[in-house]
Design a protein around this motif. Structure first.
Motif, mmCIF file in Angstrom:
data_model
loop_
_atom_site.group_PDB
_atom_site.id
_atom_site.type_symbol
_atom_site.label_atom_id
_atom_site.label_comp_id
_atom_site.label_asym_id
_atom_site.label_seq_id
_atom_site.Cartn_x
_atom_site.Cartn_y
_atom_site.Cartn_z
ATOM 1 N N ALA A 117 0.814 -1.215 0.000
ATOM 2 C CA ALA A 117 0.000 0.000 0.000
ATOM 3 C C ALA A 117 0.847 1.264 0.000
ATOM 4 C CB ALA A 117 -0.936 -0.005 1.206
ATOM 5 N N THR A 118 2.003 1.226 0.672
ATOM 6 C CA THR A 118 2.798 2.442 0.811
ATOM 7 C C THR A 118 3.909 2.577 -0.219
ATOM 8 O OG1 THR A 118 4.218 1.349 2.446
ATOM 9 C CG2 THR A 118 2.342 2.627 3.284
ATOM 10 N N TYR B 132 -17.450 6.337 -4.304
ATOM 11 C CA TYR B 132 -16.904 5.097 -3.727
ATOM 12 C C TYR B 132 -15.956 4.434 -4.722
ATOM 13 C CZ TYR B 132 -17.122 0.328 -1.689
ATOM 14 O OH TYR B 132 -16.828 -0.906 -1.147
ATOM 15 N N GLY B 133 -16.416 4.304 -5.976
ATOM 16 C CA GLY B 133 -15.597 3.656 -6.999
ATOM 17 C C GLY B 133 -14.293 4.384 -7.253
ATOM 18 N N LEU B 134 -14.346 5.701 -7.317
ATOM 19 C CA LEU B 134 -13.123 6.478 -7.542
ATOM 20 C C LEU B 134 -12.137 6.308 -6.388
ATOM 21 C CD1 LEU B 134 -14.661 9.729 -9.060
ATOM 22 C CD2 LEU B 134 -12.924 8.294 -10.154
ATOM 23 N N THR B 135 -12.638 6.384 -5.170
ATOM 24 C CA THR B 135 -11.766 6.226 -4.001
ATOM 25 C C THR B 135 -11.167 4.823 -3.958
ATOM 26 O OG1 THR B 135 -13.117 7.816 -2.783
ATOM 27 C CG2 THR B 135 -11.646 6.418 -1.485
ATOM 28 N N LEU B 136 -12.000 3.822 -4.240
ATOM 29 C CA LEU B 136 -11.524 2.439 -4.252
ATOM 30 C C LEU B 136 -10.427 2.253 -5.295
ATOM 31 C CD1 LEU B 136 -11.905 -0.551 -3.334
ATOM 32 C CD2 LEU B 136 -13.583 -0.758 -5.181
ATOM 33 N N HIS B 137 -10.666 2.741 -6.509
ATOM 34 C CA HIS B 137 -9.683 2.560 -7.584
ATOM 35 C C HIS B 137 -8.396 3.327 -7.313
ATOM 36 C CE1 HIS B 137 -13.068 0.770 -9.698
ATOM 37 N NE2 HIS B 137 -12.208 0.305 -10.568
ATOM 38 N N ARG B 138 -8.505 4.522 -6.730
ATOM 39 C CA ARG B 138 -7.289 5.277 -6.397
ATOM 40 C C ARG B 138 -6.439 4.524 -5.378
ATOM 41 N NH1 ARG B 138 -10.895 10.317 -6.431
ATOM 42 N NH2 ARG B 138 -10.355 11.329 -8.406
ATOM 43 N N ALA B 139 -7.098 3.789 -4.494
ATOM 44 C CA ALA B 139 -6.368 3.071 -3.449
ATOM 45 C C ALA B 139 -5.760 1.768 -3.943
ATOM 46 C CB ALA B 139 -7.298 2.793 -2.265
ATOM 47 N N ILE B 140 -6.457 1.062 -4.850
ATOM 48 C CA ILE B 140 -5.997 -0.298 -5.179
ATOM 49 C C ILE B 140 -5.384 -0.452 -6.572
ATOM 50 C CG2 ILE B 140 -7.670 -1.312 -3.590
ATOM 51 C CD1 ILE B 140 -9.300 -2.218 -6.026
ATOM 52 N N LEU B 141 -5.741 0.419 -7.531
ATOM 53 C CA LEU B 141 -5.214 0.219 -8.885
ATOM 54 C C LEU B 141 -3.691 0.303 -8.970
ATOM 55 C CD1 LEU B 141 -7.462 1.698 -11.724
ATOM 56 C CD2 LEU B 141 -6.857 -0.667 -11.247
ATOM 57 N N PRO B 142 -3.043 1.211 -8.227
ATOM 58 C CA PRO B 142 -1.573 1.213 -8.310
ATOM 59 C C PRO B 142 -0.960 -0.143 -7.981
ATOM 60 C CG PRO B 142 -2.336 3.224 -7.273
ATOM 61 C CD PRO B 142 -3.548 2.333 -7.417
ATOM 62 N N ALA B 143 -1.528 -0.847 -7.015
ATOM 63 C CA ALA B 143 -1.003 -2.167 -6.659
ATOM 64 C C ALA B 143 -1.239 -3.162 -7.788
ATOM 65 C CB ALA B 143 -1.659 -2.668 -5.373
ATOM 66 N N PHE B 144 -2.408 -3.100 -8.409
ATOM 67 C CA PHE B 144 -2.713 -4.029 -9.494
ATOM 68 C C PHE B 144 -1.830 -3.769 -10.720
ATOM 69 C CE2 PHE B 144 -6.555 -4.825 -7.075
ATOM 70 C CZ PHE B 144 -6.789 -6.171 -7.319
ATOM 71 N N THR C 273 -9.313 -4.151 3.285
ATOM 72 C CA THR C 273 -9.104 -3.029 4.200
ATOM 73 C C THR C 273 -9.662 -1.745 3.603
ATOM 74 O OG1 THR C 273 -7.109 -4.035 5.132
ATOM 75 C CG2 THR C 273 -7.345 -1.651 5.403
ATOM 76 N N THR C 274 -9.402 -1.534 2.321
ATOM 77 C CA THR C 274 -9.900 -0.337 1.642
ATOM 78 C C THR C 274 -11.415 -0.326 1.617
ATOM 79 O OG1 THR C 274 -7.920 -0.266 0.249
ATOM 80 C CG2 THR C 274 -9.837 0.982 -0.499
ATOM 81 N N GLN C 275 -12.028 -1.451 1.264
ATOM 82 C CA GLN C 275 -13.489 -1.521 1.210
ATOM 83 C C GLN C 275 -14.108 -1.296 2.585
ATOM 84 O OE1 GLN C 275 -13.737 -5.408 -0.701
ATOM 85 N NE2 GLN C 275 -14.543 -4.463 -2.558
ATOM 86 N N ALA C 276 -13.487 -1.826 3.623
ATOM 87 C CA ALA C 276 -14.019 -1.642 4.977
ATOM 88 C C ALA C 276 -13.989 -0.167 5.379
ATOM 89 C CB ALA C 276 -13.219 -2.483 5.972
#
Length: 200
Positions: free
Chosen positions: A28-29, A98-110, A72-75
């Motif tokens: 994440a970081t 919600y979708g924008l926040t979720l994608h900003r948090a997880i897409l970099p990892a994917f 964790t992000t979804q929670a």
């Protein structure tokens, strides 16, 4: 027992859970670039070989960390509106935020794991929570059933537009020096609900 392991046990976590939490934090970081077994082990305070006592390979550990990161992000994001509540416009803006926040948090990892299909395949096996895309589709279908959307409303097209905006916004930010500005959410929802037809 290492100090880190003692701390993990004292918190009620197993060593496996401690390793997943450590890998999740790093993912994440710092992202996945250069995220090696050695890096994870050092951050966790254990010897490199300890990871293989709990995971078949690095891919299994990274998939578990990715799954934990998404959960964790979804929670943190909380619940989505129920069909029939508030207005459709308000609820769609909430879904889109919600979708924008979720994608900003997880897409970099994917995106960092595109070259590691084994990790993504393992993640798909682990992650059984309903995806936001499916939740959005179910929400729109339920509103159509309630008569709050037109009987012929093209649900799949609307879902593709909204999910596509999230992908475009986040991926453009990762790939371009100057990503496009995200349009106001109310404008996006207006286009989805009313279209761009000419004035009669």
């Amino acid at each position: 027992m290492s100090p880190r392991r003692a701390a993990a046990v004292a918190e009620g976590r197993s060593l496996r859970e401690h390793l997943v939490a450590t890998a999740e934090r790093l993912l994440a970081t710092r992202g996945t670039a250069g995220l090696s077994v050695r890096t994870i082990a050092r951050e966790a305070g254990v010897a490199d070989g300890v990871l293989y006592n709990h995971f078949a390979d690095k891919e299994e550990l990274l998939a578990a960390a990715l799954d934990a990161h998404v959960r964790t992000t979804q929670a943190r994001l909380g619940t989505l509106p129920e069909p029939g509540s508030r207005t459709v416009e308000f609820n769609l803006r909430t879904h889109l935020a919600y979708g924008l926040t979720l994608h900003r948090a997880i897409l970099p990892a994917f995106t960092g794991l595109v070259g590691q299909p084994a990790v993504l395949a393992r993640f798909a096996e682990l992650h059984d929570q309903k995806a936001w895309r499916a939740s959005l589709r179910d929400y729109l279908a339920a509103e159509r059933e309630r008569g709050r959307l037109a009987p012929e409303a093209p649900i799949e097209a609307a879902v593709a537009m909204l999910v596509g905006l999230c992908h475009d916004t986040v991926l453009s930010g990762l790939l371009e020096a100057r990503p496009p500005r995200t349009p106001p959410l109310e404008d996006v929802v207006a286009v989805v609900l009313r279209g761009l037809g000419p004035v009669a």
